[in-house]
Each structure stands twice: as structure tokens, then as C-alpha cells.
Design a protein around this motif. Structure first.
Motif, PDB file in Angstrom:
ATOM      1  N   UNK A 249       0.809  -1.211   0.000  1.00 41.47           N
ATOM      2  CA  UNK A 249       0.000   0.000   0.000  1.00 41.47           C
ATOM      3  C   UNK A 249       0.851   1.274   0.000  1.00 41.47           C
ATOM      4  N   UNK A 250       2.014   1.220   0.665  1.00 39.03           N
ATOM      5  CA  UNK A 250       2.856   2.417   0.725  1.00 39.03           C
ATOM      6  C   UNK A 250       3.353   2.805  -0.656  1.00 39.03           C
ATOM      7  N   UNK A 251       3.893   1.845  -1.389  1.00 38.18           N
ATOM      8  CA  UNK A 251       4.410   2.133  -2.727  1.00 38.18           C
ATOM      9  C   UNK A 251       3.297   2.471  -3.715  1.00 38.18           C
ATOM     10  N   UNK A 252       2.145   1.835  -3.567  1.00 30.94           N
ATOM     11  CA  UNK A 252       1.055   2.093  -4.513  1.00 30.94           C
ATOM     12  C   UNK A 252       0.479   3.493  -4.348  1.00 30.94           C
ATOM     13  N   UNK A 253       0.791   4.144  -3.227  1.00 28.19           N
ATOM     14  CA  UNK A 253       0.322   5.508  -3.025  1.00 28.19           C
ATOM     15  C   UNK A 253       1.241   6.563  -3.609  1.00 28.19           C
ATOM     16  N   UNK A 254       2.446   6.153  -4.061  1.00 30.15           N
ATOM     17  CA  UNK A 254       3.415   7.118  -4.584  1.00 30.15           C
ATOM     18  C   UNK A 254       2.910   7.899  -5.793  1.00 30.15           C
ATOM     19  N   UNK A 255       2.333   7.248  -6.819  1.00 26.03           N
ATOM     20  CA  UNK A 255       1.878   8.034  -7.984  1.00 26.03           C
ATOM     21  C   UNK A 255       0.856   9.094  -7.617  1.00 26.03           C
ATOM     22  N   UNK A 256      -0.065   8.768  -6.728  1.00 25.02           N
ATOM     23  CA  UNK A 256      -1.106   9.718  -6.329  1.00 25.02           C
ATOM     24  C   UNK A 256      -0.515  10.883  -5.546  1.00 25.02           C
ATOM     25  N   UNK A 257       0.381  10.571  -4.607  1.00 25.03           N
ATOM     26  CA  UNK A 257       0.990  11.615  -3.791  1.00 25.03           C
ATOM     27  C   UNK A 257       1.805  12.576  -4.653  1.00 25.03           C
ATOM     28  N   UNK A 258       2.622  12.028  -5.547  1.00 23.66           N
ATOM     29  CA  UNK A 258       3.452  12.870  -6.414  1.00 23.66           C
ATOM     30  C   UNK A 258       2.582  13.664  -7.386  1.00 23.66           C
ATOM     31  N   UNK A 259       1.486  13.057  -7.835  1.00 21.22           N
ATOM     32  CA  UNK A 259       0.571  13.745  -8.750  1.00 21.22           C
ATOM     33  C   UNK A 259      -0.009  14.992  -8.096  1.00 21.22           C
ATOM     34  N   UNK A 260      -0.445  14.877  -6.841  1.00 12.90           N
ATOM     35  CA  UNK A 260      -0.998  16.028  -6.132  1.00 12.90           C
ATOM     36  C   UNK A 260       0.065  17.095  -5.892  1.00 12.90           C
ATOM     37  N   UNK A 261       1.296  16.652  -5.605  1.00 16.63           N
ATOM     38  CA  UNK A 261       2.377  17.608  -5.367  1.00 16.63           C
ATOM     39  C   UNK A 261       2.681  18.417  -6.629  1.00 16.63           C
ATOM     40  N   UNK A 262       2.774  17.754  -7.771  1.00 17.86           N
ATOM     41  CA  UNK A 262       3.074  18.451  -9.026  1.00 17.86           C
ATOM     42  C   UNK A 262       1.873  19.258  -9.508  1.00 17.86           C
ATOM     43  N   UNK A 263       0.687  18.808  -9.161  1.00 20.59           N
ATOM     44  CA  UNK A 263      -0.534  19.561  -9.464  1.00 20.59           C
ATOM     45  C   UNK A 263      -0.485  20.928  -8.804  1.00 20.59           C
ATOM     46  N   UNK A 264      -0.167  20.954  -7.499  1.00 20.36           N
ATOM     47  CA  UNK A 264      -0.086  22.224  -6.773  1.00 20.36           C
ATOM     48  C   UNK A 264       1.088  23.068  -7.261  1.00 20.36           C
ATOM     49  N   UNK A 265       2.228  22.434  -7.529  1.00 18.07           N
ATOM     50  CA  UNK A 265       3.418  23.158  -7.975  1.00 18.07           C
ATOM     51  C   UNK A 265       3.189  23.849  -9.312  1.00 18.07           C
ATOM     52  N   UNK A 266       2.630  23.119 -10.273  1.00 19.06           N
ATOM     53  CA  UNK A 266       2.446  23.688 -11.612  1.00 19.06           C
ATOM     54  C   UNK A 266       1.247  24.625 -11.686  1.00 19.06           C
ATOM     55  N   UNK A 267       0.340  24.547 -10.717  1.00 22.52           N
ATOM     56  CA  UNK A 267      -0.694  25.564 -10.611  1.00 22.52           C
ATOM     57  C   UNK A 267      -0.049  26.926 -10.383  1.00 22.52           C
ATOM     58  N   UNK A 268       0.959  26.950  -9.526  1.00 23.91           N
ATOM     59  CA  UNK A 268       1.645  28.204  -9.222  1.00 23.91           C
ATOM     60  C   UNK A 268       2.512  28.654 -10.403  1.00 23.91           C
ATOM     61  N   UNK A 269       3.270  27.726 -10.980  1.00 22.95           N
ATOM     62  CA  UNK A 269       4.176  28.084 -12.079  1.00 22.95           C
ATOM     63  C   UNK A 269       3.412  28.588 -13.291  1.00 22.95           C
ATOM     64  N   UNK A 270       2.344  27.883 -13.663  1.00 16.46           N
ATOM     65  CA  UNK A 270       1.607  28.246 -14.877  1.00 16.46           C
ATOM     66  C   UNK A 270       0.891  29.580 -14.745  1.00 16.46           C
ATOM     67  N   UNK A 271       0.627  30.005 -13.507  1.00 13.02           N
ATOM     68  CA  UNK A 271      -0.053  31.275 -13.301  1.00 13.02           C
ATOM     69  C   UNK A 271       0.698  32.460 -13.879  1.00 13.02           C
ATOM     70  N   UNK A 272       2.006  32.336 -14.045  1.00 14.06           N
ATOM     71  CA  UNK A 272       2.812  33.424 -14.588  1.00 14.06           C
ATOM     72  C   UNK A 272       2.651  33.580 -16.100  1.00 14.06           C
ATOM     73  N   UNK A 273       1.984  32.627 -16.740  1.00 14.93           N
ATOM     74  CA  UNK A 273       1.894  32.662 -18.201  1.00 14.93           C
ATOM     75  C   UNK A 273       0.479  32.927 -18.713  1.00 14.93           C
ATOM     76  N   UNK A 274      -0.493  33.010 -17.806  1.00 12.14           N
ATOM     77  CA  UNK A 274      -1.881  33.125 -18.252  1.00 12.14           C
ATOM     78  C   UNK A 274      -2.174  34.447 -18.962  1.00 12.14           C
ATOM     79  N   UNK A 275      -1.493  35.514 -18.562  1.00 11.67           N
ATOM     80  CA  UNK A 275      -1.719  36.798 -19.219  1.00 11.67           C
ATOM     81  C   UNK A 275      -0.819  37.011 -20.432  1.00 11.67           C
TER      82      UNK A 275
END
Length: 425
Positions: free
Chosen positions: A51-77
Motif C-alpha cells: 500500500x505504501x508504494x502504490x500511493x506514490x503516484x497519487x501523492x506525487x501527482x498532487x504535489x506536481x498539481x499544486x506546484x504547476x498551478x503556481x508556475x503556470x499562473x505566470x503565463x496566463x496573461x
């Protein structure tokens, strides 16, 4: 001439609701990332992992989701909504397709976690940015209606994914989803554009310019008291919601003595409440102001925590009511935060500003999961988690009480610093 202008305004006012519908459908596709629980057991069987390893893709997905939400905000305008969406969709489709060929959990973590997470983070803000600019008069309601798709997505996409897995297996299901999203998302966003691109921005409302808040850039936003209060409130709201949502199944089975089948039923119901919380609290934030909406949310969460402190095994109704409130309010905070960002800091820099605000979501998730896990390991009692929730609600209410509603702020005098509006100085 006057009649033509009125007709144009009426047409534009009606047409802009199409963006809400399209944005909702886009969010349903993007929200599939939350359906990881459907893939988890097949992935464990395929790779022979726990169960620990099977949770890695989901955890990393949420982390990169939040990270790229911030990064992409600089390009919307700088770029059109379709250009940004194309980048996000490419990463999403590529991530799903490459996941079909992943030979182990670590490669799957890269394809599902990094690629899909980054793609969702880039694409997530596009419907919100488009709708926010088309609805200067109904920001909270419109954004909330778009976000409901993200909350309800697992209710629709999870059963479809489960059906595909049973019919074709896990790998081919990844392939199907990658191709489907690669085709469907560009079609849904084909009409996306900002009002200024159509030359109709001034036709949205007769008083749009008068109602428009002061547009504050990100570097100045970070210095304001309003940002700090909103950030802390969003962190607390996300921390409570993500902590309890992640523990829903365990609490239901181990604390309330419910069966796995009962939990499956309740989870479907909770997903509906999670989706409904977004338009409801978006509307409330518009009507009541952000501090009042935040305080109302904390009061509801505290009431639900008290219900769970009095709940005992064999009382599924109390469990159902309490966790419906918890899920409803997590959805609510995902509407309060963007709506408040718009109201406090304006639409011009909204994507960049909300990307920064959204990092509170990621911090809240980590703090909530680690904090509750530590308490359970040390004290071995679920009740201590609900006492923690009550303490967080009290802290959040105190922070919200110090925030000045936008409607109560004094108008700026000519020549005053633009930060007066948001700092209340």
C-alpha cells in the motif's frame, strides 16, 4: 444604436454561460486524477507491491498539481487560454499513455505522478481564468459551478475506469483514458477566450468598470495583510478537509464499525456533497464576503467534529451527517479561495495570484496527513483527531475575524498606494 447595444449585452450575457458548461466538463476530465483508488489495487497486483508504494503516484501527482498551478499562473496573461490548455492536455494525455507501458511503480510514479500532475496543474486554471473574466458580477457562483465538475469527477469517471479495468486490464485502461482525454479536452476548450479577445469586455455589464476591484500584482499581494489571512485560512480549511477525507474509510470501518460496502455507499454520497460545496460557497462568498463565508465554514466543521465526538459504533447516520459536512466544506474552500483571490486582488493577475494562494492546499495536505498520522500512532485514538479539528476551527475563526470584508473598506483617495485596498491600512 441604443437598442443594438442592449441586444449585444443580452446576447453576451447569455453566451458566457457556455463557458461555465464547457469548464465544468473540462474539470470532470481533469478530476479523474482523484480516482486513483480505482487503480490502486490493480497496480498493487500488477507490480507485486504494498500500500505504501502504490500511493506514490497519487501523492506525487498532487504535489506536481499544486506546484504547476503556481508556475503556470505566470503565463496566463502572456498566452491565450487555448495555448496553455494545449500544453496541459499534451502532458495529461502523454502521462496516461506512457503509464500503460510502465514496467514498475517508479516509472508509473513519473508518468502518472509527474506528467499527469503537471498537466492537470497547468490546465486546471484555464477554465477558472476564462470564467472569472466573463463573470465580473457573479465570480463566486460561476467559478463554483465550474469547480463542481472537479469534485463530482470521481463519481462519474471512477465507475467508467473500473469497468474498463474489468474488461481490458489496467494497462489498456490507461491507454484508453490517455487517447480519450487527448481528443476530448481540445474540443471542449476550442471556444475558450478572454473577453478582450472578442472586443466585448465592456459589454458584459453596464457598470463593470465601476465594480472592478483594484488589480494587484503578485509581489505586492504577498505583502498584504489580506493575503496572509486568506493563505492561513485556506491552509487550515484544506488541512482539515484533506486530512478527514483521507481517513474517511478508516474511521468508518475502525471507529464506527461499518462494513466496506456501507463505506462505498457513503463515499459516493460524500462526493456529491463535495461537488455541491463549490457553487454554494462560491455564491455565499459573493453574497456574504470572504470573512463571513470562512467563519460559516468553520462553524459547520466544528459542529460536525462535535457530532463525531459523541458518535459511537453502530450509529451510521451520525457518521454520514458529519462527513457529508466535512466533504461539503472541503469543496467549499476550493471555491472560497479563488473567489476571495478575485475579490481582493482583481482579475488581471488572478491566475498568478491564485497559483500562489493554492500552494496552501499542498501544505495543508502534507500537514494534515502527517499530523493526524502522528497523533494516531502516538495516542491511538480517533477522538484526538476531532479535538485537533476543533482547535483548528477556533484558530481559523480568529484569523477570519481579523479580515476586513471588501464591501466595508473605505474607498481609495486619488494618489494613495494601491495596497490600501487590501491591507486596510
Amino acid at each position: 444604436m441604443i437598442q443594438t447595444t442592449v441586444q449585444n449585452k443580452a446576447f453576451i450575457s447569455s453566451w458566457r454561460w457556455v463557458y461555465v458548461v464547457l469548464g465544468n466538463l473540462v474539470m470532470m476530465c481533469l478530476g479523474t486524477v482523484y480516482a486513483w483508488s480505482v487503480f490502486r489495487i490493480p497496480v498493487e497486483k500488477t507490480f507485486g507491491i504494498g500500500a505504501t508504494q502504490s500511493g506514490l503516484p497519487y501523492m506525487i501527482s498532487l504535489a506536481f498539481y499544486a506546484l504547476f498551478m503556481m508556475i503556470s499562473g505566470y503565463f496566463y496573461n502572456r498566452y491565450s487560454p487555448r495555448a496553455i490548455m494545449t500544453t496541459g492536455v499534451f502532458l495529461i494525455a502523454l502521462g496516461w499513455i506512457l503509464s500503460a507501458y510502465a514496467p514498475n511503480i517508479y516509472i508509473l510514479t513519473l508518468t502518472y505522478g509527474v506528467l499527469i500532475g503537471a498537466g492537470v496543474g497547468i490546465a486546471y486554471g484555464v477554465p477558472l481564468a476564462v470564467v472569472a473574466k466573463w463573470f465580473p458580477d457573479k465570480k463566486g457562483l460561476a467559478v463554483g459551478l465550474v469547480l463542481i465538475g472537479f469534485g463530482l469527477s470521481p463519481l462519474i469517471t471512477a465507475p467508467l475506469a473500473r469497468m474498463f479495468i474489468e474488461m481490458y486490464g489496467i494497462s489498456f485502461t490507461f491507454m484508453i483514458l490517455g487517447i480519450a482525454f487527448g481528443v476530448l479536452l481540445p474540443v471542449l476548450t476550442l471556444a475558450f477566450r478572454y473577453p478582450k479577445e472578442s472586443g466585448s469586455e465592456s459589454n458584459l455589464l453596464p457598470d463593470t468598470k465601476d465594480r472592478k476591484p483594484k488589480d494587484i500584482p503578485s509581489d505586492q499581494m504577498l505583502k498584504t495583510r489580506s493575503f496572509k489571512g486568506l493563505y492561513l485560512n485556506f491552509l487550515i480549511g484544506a488541512m482539515i478537509g484533506l486530512m478527514l477525507i483521507g481517513m474517511t474509510g478508516k474511521i468508518g470501518i475502525e471507529y464506527m464499525g461499518l462494513s466496506s460496502r456501507s463505506i462505498a455507499f457513503w463515499m459516493s454520497l460524500f462526493a456529491i456533497f463535495n461537488g455541491l460545496g463549490r457553487p454554494v460557497f462560491g455564491w455565499l462568498t459573493d453574497r456574504l464576503s470572504y470573512p463571513k463565508a470562512a467563519t460559516l465554514s468553520y462553524c459547520m466543521i466544528a459542529f460536525a467534529a462535535l457530532l463525531m465526538l459523541f458518535a459511537r459504533e453502530g450509529q451510521p447516520l451520525l457518521f454520514g451527517v458529519a462527513f457529508s459536512i466535512f466533504w461539503f466544506n472541503l469543496g467549499g474552500w476550493l471555491a472560497i479561495a479563488p473567489t476571495s483571490t478575485l475579490a481582493l486582488f482583481g482579475a488581471l493577475n488572478y491566475s498568478r495570484n491564485y497559483g500562489i494562494v493554492f500552494t496552501a492546499y499542498g501544505i495543508g495536505a502534507i500537514a494534515g496527513v502527517l499530523g493526524s498520522g502522528y497523533l494516531l500512532d502516538r495516542l491511538g485514538s480517533y477522538q484526538v483527531v476531532f479535538y485537533l479539528v476543533l482547535a483548528l476551527c477556533l484558530a481559523g475563526t480568529l484569523i477570519a475575524s481579523k479580515q476586513v470584508p471588501l464591501s466595508n473598506r473605505k474607498p481609495q483617495s486619488p494618489g494613495k498606494d494601491s495596497l490600501t485596498l487590501s491591507t486596510g491600512k
